[in-house]
Write an enzyme that holds these catalytic residues in place. Structure first.
Site: not given
Length: 238
Positions: A80-81, A179, A209
């Protein structure tokens, strides 16, 4: 003996738990040095107020530099980030391979979010509002995440996006097709924009996700291990 290191970076408002199943799988099957640090303001108890995006960059850089001091070969895995931060590191440092899991170059799939909200509202009419796990998850995130932190996250993404064409190392891009946080277009954007001549896009049909915890996780683990071990990567989407 050549040492191999692997840095695993979690996502926004998350913790190392997000990448722990993959890290543990690799730890059991290799003799690699595997690190799963906690980014500033993150962990079991979020304390994001006053944290700026460059602090996340700097923390990841310190962990990478420490790994590079003891390992000749270094891989970076970002979720993710953490995937955005991994691209930042790959452009700035000499690392060997990159694994990007649900990388948040775009975020929040509005269609899935609307479906989730509809489910919450439907349960609300049935007087089960407070018991709905989606409601509890969103409520906890909203209460613990200041607006300033969300703005810092967006700044981080905007800082890294232009760097994608400058990344030339082998890259495995992974995306769950269900997601609800990062839309599919993020993975395709990443695949098209990254400068790597060796790149692969793995789509996980049943995953949401958190791909390291999803129903396709064992396929994911095997593909990541194969990618990190193999010498030559065949490009493509699969």
């Amino acid at each position: 003996m050549m040492m191999i290191g692997c840095l695993c970076i979690h996502g926004f408002t998350g913790s190392p738990d997000e990448v722990a199943p993959l890290a543990e799988y690799l730890q059991k099957r290799t003799d690699w040095v595997i690190k799963t640090p906690t980014l500033p303001g993150h962990g079991k108890r979020l304390q994001l107020k006053g944290i700026t995006y460059d602090q996340w960059f700097q923390a990841a850089e310190r962990e990478l530099q420490a790994l590079m001091e003891i390992c000749e070969t270094v891989y970076v895995i970002g979720f993710s980030m953490g995937g955005v931060i991994a691209v930042y590191l790959a452009e700035k440092y000499k690392i060997d391979k990159l694994v990007l899991l649900s990388a948040a170059f775009y975020y929040v799939n509005p269609r899935q979010l609307i479906k989730d909200i509809h489910e919450i509202v439907r349960d609300g009419w049935r007087r089960r509002f407070r018991e709905n796990p989606l409601f509890i998850r969103y409520k906890n995130k909203i209460l613990a995440t200041p607006l300033t932190a969300i703005l810092e996250f967006r700044k981080l993404v905007n800082e890294v996006r232009p760097r994608l064409p400058n990344v030339h190392i082998p890259a495995l891009i992974v995306q769950g097709e269900k997601d609800a946080i990062v839309p599919m277009k993020s993975a395709h954007y990443l695949y098209n924009k990254i400068g790597s001549s060796q790149k692969k896009l793995l789509l996980l049909r049943e995953s949401y996700h958190h791909v390291c915890h999803g129903p396709d996780r064992y396929l994911l683990f095997c593909e990541v291990e194969k990618f990190l071990r193999e010498n030559k990567l065949e490009n493509g989407i699969y």
